[in-house]
Write an enzyme that holds these catalytic residues in place. Structure first.
Site, mmCIF file in Angstrom:
data_model
loop_
_atom_site.group_PDB
_atom_site.id
_atom_site.type_symbol
_atom_site.label_atom_id
_atom_site.label_comp_id
_atom_site.label_asym_id
_atom_site.label_seq_id
_atom_site.Cartn_x
_atom_site.Cartn_y
_atom_site.Cartn_z
ATOM 1 C CD1 TRP A 1 -18.130 26.407 2.014
ATOM 2 C CD2 TRP A 1 -19.478 27.746 3.192
ATOM 3 N NE1 TRP A 1 -17.432 27.564 2.298
ATOM 4 C CE2 TRP A 1 -18.238 28.400 3.031
ATOM 5 C CE3 TRP A 1 -20.483 28.393 3.907
ATOM 6 C CZ2 TRP A 1 -17.977 29.662 3.550
ATOM 7 C CZ3 TRP A 1 -20.227 29.658 4.436
ATOM 8 C CH2 TRP A 1 -18.983 30.271 4.254
ATOM 9 C CB CYS B 1 -15.461 24.274 -0.460
ATOM 10 S SG CYS B 1 -16.320 25.390 -1.589
ATOM 11 C CG ASN C 1 -22.868 25.575 -6.849
ATOM 12 O OD1 ASN C 1 -23.541 26.543 -6.500
ATOM 13 N ND2 ASN C 1 -21.758 25.231 -6.227
#
Length: 576
Positions: free
Chosen positions: A106, A213, A437
């Site tokens: 990203w 994403c 994450n």
């Protein structure tokens, strides 16, 4: 050196070298490092794909270091915590406090593609983009390691004892997205990562064509078997190169709502089908195509799809069967017996195919259930998928033999979900490492956690086995915050804003960029100049006249706002 093999004796020598290398690879695979790894190929296959010229890679040493680091955390119930690094400044500052580095696709997509064209995280940038960022950071790590060694070896033992040593060579784990295409694309991508300095690579189970994403809508999964092929391709390339690069398998199954195909039976129980018989023979894709042919666009087509889906009564096949049992014309005891019979045969961890489920339902007298998974397929041909932690567990279990670390992407920081995933995967693979994450896409203040619970979140899930945890875009957000607030203040207060917000804070916190010439290595290259010229150089960058001398001495500024006992403030200190 490569040899020429022509005569009979040389042919035998060629075979002998080949067999010796096969035995060497097999012994390597039998080591503790790979005791959990399953390979559908042989050591002979690997050696046949190698050339005669043996090569070694610096990233392999850091891969071994990363393995030791994470296994230590796993054994201790702790976690390596890190975040996405944007540039050499960030990676050198992180080295003082963290034991691993993350490189985010990203961040690269938005700030550093090889075409210099920024955009959102759709993995539509050139596939060498993230490897190039890895190399950028890896070169910086090595440079600052060399620079530190030169500086320390110029000190006395006493000075070195007083000077903290920084391990700049922290292992890098990089974003491999979906592998960027078919098997050969994944192989070449992984080769690049090893050559550019990555100690670990993660690959996710989204479709490479529609990749997004993990916190965007519209994610499309590939079949479990297809993602296993990606993982096998990556492992094969690492084996061919003779490296121990860590492989992280990510699944987006918790929140995905589409899947590319129904080819893998392990996916069947999560695929949605139409249960309204009034839509028999009326597929959504055909309805939308007809609407487009009749001139419908945009909002009209969306309304058509929304209305059709509202009528479809989408369910998975197991849900369809359970609802049919609940609606049977039978007593509650009989319904309960039928439900238990169904659950005993079809619990999610059994991963029964649709055909097997239909056969069991038929035996239970539910022969005329209407359920069709083709009718709701999208215009692109994708099947509807019901994402869940259970779906992620099934995938985590399937991926574990082919990966070193398993990562479930989530929609929110939920301890219960973390627990369910960890327990589900570890019930079959108790030694597998897990990753999490700590996404900035979560609104942490809206998570329902107190500040204390946020502080304890990392160690709490570490005890579940999540031994590598990371904020994907930590560097990006920190960079934006500092620059936005500083630029606003600088526009208003000029140099006082810089001195107060930057220079004094660097000094106060011991940030080595205060002396930025030294940080950049001017002293290091002066050593080169002097070494070449016999120990002296009139053009040394850090010689007489360099303004950084102003930071070497200590003096006071009378009348400072924050005064000490003598009414003055120390504004500079000697730094080595």
């Amino acid at each position: 050196m490569a040899a020429s093999f022509s005569g009979p004796s040389m042919i035998m020598e060629e075979e002998g070298r080949f067999e010796a290398e096969v035995a060497e690879v097999q012994a390597w695979w039998n080591s503790e490092r790979f005791k959990l790894t399953r390979r559908p190929y042989t050591a002979r296959d690997v050696v046949a794909l190698r050339g005669n010229l043996k090569q070694s890679y610096a990233s392999n040493e850091l891969a071994k270091k990363l393995w030791r680091t994470l296994k230590t955390h796993q054994a201790n119930g702790t976690a390596s915590r890190t975040f996405g690094a944007l540039d050499p400044v960030q990676v050198t500052m992180m080295a003082k406090h963290l034991d691993s580095i993350y490189v985010s696709g990203w961040q690269c997509s938005s700030t550093h593609t090889t075409t210099n064209e920024p955009g959102p995280d759709l993995a539509d940038y050139p596939y060498d983009t993230v490897p190039n960022k890895v190399e950028h950071l890896f070169f910086a790590q090595q440079y600052h390691d060399r620079k530190q060694r030169e500086a320390r070896m110029s000190m006395s033992r006493e000075e070195r004892a007083r000077t903290p040593y920084v391990d700049y060579l922290k292992p890098i784990i990089a974003d491999g997205d979906t592998g960027f295409g078919g098997t050969t694309a994944t192989v070449k991508l992984c080769k690049l990562f090893v050559e550019r300095g990555a100690a670990g690579v993660h690959i996710e189970d989204q479709s490479s064509v529609t990749k997004k994403c993990g916190h965007m809508a519209g994610k499309v999964l590939v079949a479990i078997s297809e993602h296993i092929n990606r993982l096998v391709a990556a492992r094969l390339q690492f084996d061919v190169m003779g490296v121990e690069t860590l492989l992280v398998a990510r699944t987006d199954a918790e929140a995905a709502n589409l899947i590319q195909s129904n080819v893998d039976t392990r996916d069947h129980q999560f695929i949605l089908g139409v249960t309204n018989p009034n839509l028999r023979g009326k597929s959504l894709a055909t309805l939308l195509a007809t609407g487009m042919a009749n001139g419908k666009t945009g909002a009209e087509l969306q309304a058509t799809e929304d209305n059709w889906l509202a009528m479809a009564q989408l369910k998975t096949f197991p849900e369809c069967v359970m609802d049919a049992i609940k609606n049977m014309n039978a007593g509650e005891d009989e319904k309960r017996r039928r439900m238990n019979e169904w659950m005993n045969h079809t619990s999610y961890d059994k991963c029964l195919s649709y055909e097997q489920g239909r056969e069991i339902a038929d035996r239970m007298g539910l022969k005329n259930l209407f359920w069709d998974w083709d009718l709701p397929r999208t215009r692109e041909g994708f099947y509807r998928f019901k994402g869940s932690v259970m779906a992620a567990v099934v995938r985590g279990r399937a991926f574990a033999p082919h990966a070193d670390i398993i990562w479930m992407e989530t929609a929110k920081p939920d301890f219960a979900e973390c627990t369910a995933f960890a327990e589900g995967v570890k019930s079959m693979h108790p030694e597998i490492m897990l990753a999490y994450n700590l996404s900035p896409s979560f609104n942490w203040d809206a998570s329902g956690m107190t500040d204390e619970q946020m502080r304890d979140f990392i160690p709490r899930i570490a005890r579940l086995g999540f031994c590598w945890q990371f904020i994907t875009l930590g560097g990006f957000h920190a960079d934006a915050l500092v620059i936005d607030t500083f630029a606003k203040d600088y526009a208003r207060r000029g140099m006082l804003a810089y001195v107060e917000r930057i220079q004094r804070e660097e000094r106060k916190n011991g940030v080595d960029t205060l002396a930025h010439q030294k940080w950049s290595g001017a002293n290091y290259y002066d050593r080169y100049l002097k070494t070449v010229q016999g120990g002296i150089s009139s053009t040394a960058a850090m010689g007489k006249g360099v303004t950084e001398e102003q930071f070497k001495e200590t003096w006071t500024r009378p009348g400072a706002m924050e005064m000490g006992s003598a009414g003055s403030e120390v504004v500079a200190k000697a730094r080595m």
